[in-house]
Design a protein around this motif. Structure first.
Motif, mmCIF file in Angstrom:
data_model
loop_
_atom_site.group_PDB
_atom_site.id
_atom_site.type_symbol
_atom_site.label_atom_id
_atom_site.label_comp_id
_atom_site.label_asym_id
_atom_site.label_seq_id
_atom_site.Cartn_x
_atom_site.Cartn_y
_atom_site.Cartn_z
ATOM 1 N N GLY A 3 55.841 15.760 38.942
ATOM 2 C CA GLY A 3 55.941 14.490 38.821
ATOM 3 C C GLY A 3 55.500 13.801 37.359
ATOM 4 O O GLY A 3 55.094 14.667 36.489
ATOM 5 N N ARG A 4 55.343 12.733 36.982
ATOM 6 C CA ARG A 4 54.928 12.067 35.865
ATOM 7 C C ARG A 4 53.648 11.848 35.755
ATOM 8 O O ARG A 4 52.820 11.552 36.670
ATOM 9 C CB ARG A 4 55.679 10.636 35.530
ATOM 10 C CG ARG A 4 56.972 10.932 35.263
ATOM 11 C CD ARG A 4 57.835 9.552 35.150
ATOM 12 N NE ARG A 4 57.845 8.780 36.448
ATOM 13 C CZ ARG A 4 58.334 7.722 36.422
ATOM 14 N NH1 ARG A 4 58.860 6.803 35.590
ATOM 15 N NH2 ARG A 4 58.095 6.956 37.821
ATOM 16 N N SER A 5 52.962 12.255 34.508
ATOM 17 C CA SER A 5 51.371 11.798 34.380
ATOM 18 C C SER A 5 50.971 10.457 34.153
ATOM 19 O O SER A 5 51.968 9.659 33.828
ATOM 20 C CB SER A 5 51.083 12.611 33.124
ATOM 21 O OG SER A 5 49.554 12.041 32.760
ATOM 22 N N TRP A 6 49.899 9.913 34.502
ATOM 23 C CA TRP A 6 49.461 8.583 34.449
ATOM 24 C C TRP A 6 49.121 8.380 33.061
ATOM 25 O O TRP A 6 48.981 7.141 32.814
ATOM 26 C CB TRP A 6 48.077 8.562 35.184
ATOM 27 C CG TRP A 6 46.890 9.325 34.832
ATOM 28 C CD1 TRP A 6 46.714 10.540 34.935
ATOM 29 C CD2 TRP A 6 46.110 8.817 34.072
ATOM 30 N NE1 TRP A 6 45.709 11.222 34.426
ATOM 31 C CE2 TRP A 6 45.036 9.768 33.667
ATOM 32 C CE3 TRP A 6 45.734 7.711 33.437
ATOM 33 C CZ2 TRP A 6 44.142 9.710 32.841
ATOM 34 C CZ3 TRP A 6 44.710 7.526 32.592
ATOM 35 C CH2 TRP A 6 43.872 8.525 32.293
ATOM 36 N N LYS A 26 35.668 -5.349 44.771
ATOM 37 C CA LYS A 26 35.184 -5.474 43.549
ATOM 38 C C LYS A 26 36.106 -4.903 42.450
ATOM 39 O O LYS A 26 37.173 -4.077 43.039
ATOM 40 C CB LYS A 26 33.752 -4.519 43.337
ATOM 41 C CG LYS A 26 34.026 -3.268 43.707
ATOM 42 C CD LYS A 26 32.634 -2.390 43.684
ATOM 43 C CE LYS A 26 32.758 -0.948 43.630
ATOM 44 N NZ LYS A 26 31.538 -0.113 43.368
ATOM 45 N N ASP A 27 36.069 -5.337 41.396
ATOM 46 C CA ASP A 27 36.772 -4.611 40.288
ATOM 47 C C ASP A 27 36.425 -3.222 39.848
ATOM 48 O O ASP A 27 35.353 -2.855 39.801
ATOM 49 C CB ASP A 27 36.742 -5.495 39.053
ATOM 50 C CG ASP A 27 37.254 -6.912 38.899
ATOM 51 O OD1 ASP A 27 38.162 -7.094 39.823
ATOM 52 O OD2 ASP A 27 36.921 -7.768 38.134
ATOM 53 N N ALA A 28 37.231 -2.318 39.816
ATOM 54 C CA ALA A 28 36.761 -0.977 39.779
ATOM 55 C C ALA A 28 38.044 0.122 39.468
ATOM 56 O O ALA A 28 39.312 -0.459 39.640
ATOM 57 C CB ALA A 28 36.104 -0.330 40.955
ATOM 58 N N LEU A 29 37.899 0.896 38.560
ATOM 59 C CA LEU A 29 38.736 1.947 38.159
ATOM 60 C C LEU A 29 38.350 2.999 39.257
ATOM 61 O O LEU A 29 37.309 3.629 39.245
ATOM 62 C CB LEU A 29 38.668 2.587 36.641
ATOM 63 C CG LEU A 29 39.015 1.440 35.806
ATOM 64 C CD1 LEU A 29 38.817 2.188 34.364
ATOM 65 C CD2 LEU A 29 40.279 0.623 35.866
ATOM 66 N N ALA A 30 39.304 3.483 39.951
ATOM 67 C CA ALA A 30 38.959 4.243 41.124
ATOM 68 C C ALA A 30 39.598 5.812 40.899
ATOM 69 O O ALA A 30 39.914 6.059 41.990
ATOM 70 C CB ALA A 30 39.444 3.567 42.475
ATOM 71 N N GLY A 31 40.173 6.299 39.879
ATOM 72 C CA GLY A 31 40.246 7.475 39.772
ATOM 73 C C GLY A 31 41.932 8.013 39.753
ATOM 74 O O GLY A 31 42.756 6.602 39.474
ATOM 75 N N ILE A 32 42.392 8.935 40.039
ATOM 76 C CA ILE A 32 43.773 9.335 39.932
ATOM 77 C C ILE A 32 44.249 9.471 41.274
ATOM 78 O O ILE A 32 43.868 10.142 42.051
ATOM 79 C CB ILE A 32 44.071 10.383 39.087
ATOM 80 C CG1 ILE A 32 43.398 10.241 37.636
ATOM 81 C CG2 ILE A 32 45.664 10.549 38.724
ATOM 82 C CD1 ILE A 32 44.120 9.057 36.949
ATOM 83 N N ALA A 33 45.574 8.967 41.727
ATOM 84 C CA ALA A 33 46.239 9.198 42.851
ATOM 85 C C ALA A 33 47.602 9.739 42.539
ATOM 86 O O ALA A 33 48.242 9.314 41.425
ATOM 87 C CB ALA A 33 46.304 7.823 43.668
ATOM 88 N N THR A 34 48.059 10.547 43.270
ATOM 89 C CA THR A 34 49.489 11.145 43.403
ATOM 90 C C THR A 34 50.193 10.827 44.448
ATOM 91 O O THR A 34 49.927 10.853 45.570
ATOM 92 C CB THR A 34 49.372 12.839 43.345
ATOM 93 O OG1 THR A 34 48.398 13.009 42.110
ATOM 94 C CG2 THR A 34 50.664 13.149 43.049
ATOM 95 N N ASP A 35 51.641 10.190 44.063
ATOM 96 C CA ASP A 35 52.343 9.691 44.972
ATOM 97 C C ASP A 35 53.122 10.898 45.707
ATOM 98 O O ASP A 35 53.063 12.074 45.587
ATOM 99 C CB ASP A 35 53.049 8.274 44.834
ATOM 100 C CG ASP A 35 54.107 8.805 43.729
ATOM 101 O OD1 ASP A 35 54.463 9.931 43.460
ATOM 102 O OD2 ASP A 35 54.656 7.759 42.997
ATOM 103 N N ALA A 36 53.944 10.426 46.721
ATOM 104 C CA ALA A 36 55.041 11.667 47.455
ATOM 105 C C ALA A 36 55.825 12.220 46.437
ATOM 106 O O ALA A 36 56.085 13.542 46.636
ATOM 107 C CB ALA A 36 55.656 10.958 48.626
ATOM 108 N N ALA A 37 56.189 11.535 45.519
ATOM 109 C CA ALA A 37 57.325 12.180 44.377
ATOM 110 C C ALA A 37 56.541 12.969 43.250
ATOM 111 O O ALA A 37 56.999 13.392 42.288
ATOM 112 C CB ALA A 37 57.997 11.024 43.469
#
Length: 106
Positions: A3-6, A26-37
């Protein structure tokens, strides 16, 4: 199929693919997730509600603070009314790119 990169970095700007959760605890950056595609997204949580652009402003403010950039360098360039958004950061990346990658890995 990959898939496409973030993150896409160009000479004069970078684009971040985000998955935003409004009304979070709370406000936060929570890492990278990858969807089904197989597409990657930087997961962003903000306490602001998804109404009248409040969540978008909170996302830009959080990213700017974490990257040490003025909010004026960031813009939501697609997905303004959706959870999946693209944020573009104007300017060259060397000063903040390493910070962003470390935050994404946390």
């Amino acid at each position: 199929m990959a898939g496409r990169s973030w993150l896409t970095v160009g000479p004069d700007q970078a684009s971040l693919r985000l998955k935003v959760t409004p009304k979070a605890a709370k406000d936060a950056l929570a890492g990278i997730a990858t969807d089904a595609a197989g597409d990657q997204h930087l997961v962003v949580r903000v306490t602001a509600p998804a109404e009248a652009g409040k969540a978008n402003r909170a996302v830009l403010k959080l990213l700017a603070k974490q990257l040490g950039l003025p909010v004026s360098q960031l813009a939501v360039t697609s997905g303004a009314s959706a959870r999946h958004k693209t944020v573009t950061i104007a300017g060259s990346a060397p000063t903040w790119l390493d910070r962003l990658r470390k935050i994404a890995q946390a």
